[in-house]
Design a protein around this motif. Structure first.
Motif, short mmCIF file in Angstrom:
data_model
loop_
_atom_site.label_atom_id
_atom_site.label_comp_id
_atom_site.label_asym_id
_atom_site.label_seq_id
_atom_site.Cartn_x
_atom_site.Cartn_y
_atom_site.Cartn_z
N GLU A 1 0.77 -1.30 0.08
CA GLU A 1 0.06 -0.11 0.07
C GLU A 1 1.00 1.33 0.00
N ILE A 2 2.03 1.26 0.61
CA ILE A 2 2.85 2.50 0.75
C ILE A 2 3.49 2.51 -0.64
N LYS A 3 3.87 1.51 -1.41
CA LYS A 3 4.45 1.53 -2.79
C LYS A 3 3.44 2.24 -3.73
N SER A 4 2.21 1.71 -3.41
CA SER A 4 1.22 2.32 -4.42
C SER A 4 0.96 3.42 -4.18
N PHE A 5 0.74 3.99 -2.95
CA PHE A 5 0.50 5.42 -2.79
C PHE A 5 1.43 6.20 -3.09
N PHE A 6 3.02 5.80 -3.19
CA PHE A 6 4.02 6.71 -3.55
C PHE A 6 4.46 6.46 -5.32
N ASN A 7 3.55 5.62 -5.94
CA ASN A 7 3.65 5.36 -7.33
C ASN A 7 4.88 4.66 -7.53
N VAL A 8 5.39 3.59 -6.55
CA VAL A 8 6.62 3.07 -6.94
C VAL A 8 6.42 2.40 -8.15
N ASN A 9 7.59 2.59 -9.10
CA ASN A 9 7.67 1.79 -10.47
C ASN A 9 8.90 1.36 -10.65
N LYS A 10 9.15 0.84 -11.88
CA LYS A 10 10.38 0.48 -12.42
C LYS A 10 11.57 1.84 -12.48
N ASN A 11 10.88 2.88 -12.51
CA ASN A 11 11.71 4.17 -12.63
C ASN A 11 12.46 4.58 -11.42
N ASN A 12 11.68 4.56 -10.26
CA ASN A 12 12.09 4.83 -9.18
C ASN A 12 12.27 4.16 -8.06
N GLU A 13 11.90 2.74 -8.34
CA GLU A 13 12.24 1.49 -7.49
C GLU A 13 13.48 1.58 -6.70
N LYS A 14 14.52 1.94 -7.33
CA LYS A 14 16.04 1.91 -6.78
C LYS A 14 16.08 3.13 -5.82
N THR A 15 15.64 3.94 -5.94
CA THR A 15 15.68 4.92 -4.90
C THR A 15 14.70 4.73 -3.66
N TYR A 16 13.65 3.91 -3.96
CA TYR A 16 12.57 3.40 -3.01
C TYR A 16 13.49 2.49 -2.24
N LEU A 17 14.10 1.64 -2.95
CA LEU A 17 14.59 0.45 -2.11
C LEU A 17 15.99 0.87 -1.25
N GLU A 18 16.55 1.93 -1.62
CA GLU A 18 17.71 2.48 -0.87
C GLU A 18 17.15 3.05 0.52
N VAL A 19 15.98 3.50 0.55
CA VAL A 19 15.14 3.89 1.72
C VAL A 19 14.68 2.91 2.54
N ARG A 20 14.08 2.15 1.81
CA ARG A 20 13.39 0.89 2.45
C ARG A 20 14.21 -0.06 3.03
N ASN A 21 15.57 -0.19 2.46
CA ASN A 21 16.52 -1.20 3.26
C ASN A 21 17.01 -0.59 4.47
N LYS A 22 16.56 0.53 4.91
CA LYS A 22 16.92 0.99 6.30
C LYS A 22 16.17 0.32 7.36
N PHE A 23 15.01 -0.26 6.84
CA PHE A 23 14.14 -0.93 8.00
C PHE A 23 13.95 -2.55 7.67
N SER A 24 13.76 -3.11 8.71
CA SER A 24 13.50 -4.44 8.84
C SER A 24 11.95 -4.59 8.37
N GLU A 25 11.71 -5.96 8.00
CA GLU A 25 10.13 -6.31 7.62
C GLU A 25 9.20 -6.11 8.75
N GLU A 26 9.74 -6.38 10.08
CA GLU A 26 9.17 -6.23 11.36
C GLU A 26 8.84 -4.95 11.79
N GLU A 27 9.80 -3.88 11.42
CA GLU A 27 9.70 -2.42 11.56
C GLU A 27 8.68 -1.91 10.58
N ILE A 28 8.78 -2.39 9.37
CA ILE A 28 7.69 -1.77 8.21
C ILE A 28 6.13 -2.31 8.84
#
Length: 106
Positions: free
Chosen positions: A5-32
């Protein structure tokens, strides 16, 4: 709010997925799962800046908002996103722009 739902809200797609993953990787599955507002706040910081700067068209000057003042704003908006206050990213961006345009003097 799930990560999908977060990815959908922020329109994460192939063009911006790398940037999203850089931010996302700061958090564990449990934290998210348990505190999605932290991920959303980090996305806002990464996307809109921390500290933040924007052009105040009315005053015709560049405005800088220090990190200690903008982070609480992002945290407030992260919770509102989770609560479903905004229909979509466009609606949210309009609200954030209005907020920054009327931000108290520093």
């Amino acid at each position: 709010m799930s990560e999908e739902e977060i990815k959908s809200f922020f329109n994460v797609n192939k063009n911006n997925e790398k940037t999203y993953l850089e931010v996302r990787n700061k958090f564990s599955e449990e934290e998210i799962k348990n505190t999605p507002e932290k991920l959303i706040t980090e996305i806002l910081k990464n996307t809109y800046g921390c500290p933040a700067s924007f052009m105040d068209e009315a005053k015709e000057e560049l405005v800088h908002i220090p990190a200690e003042k903008i982070i609480p704003v992002y945290e407030k908006y992260a919770q509102e996103i989770i609560d479903g206050y905004y229909e979509d990213l466009y609606d949210f961006t309009q609200e954030l722009s209005d907020c920054l345009g009327n931000f108290p003097e520093f």
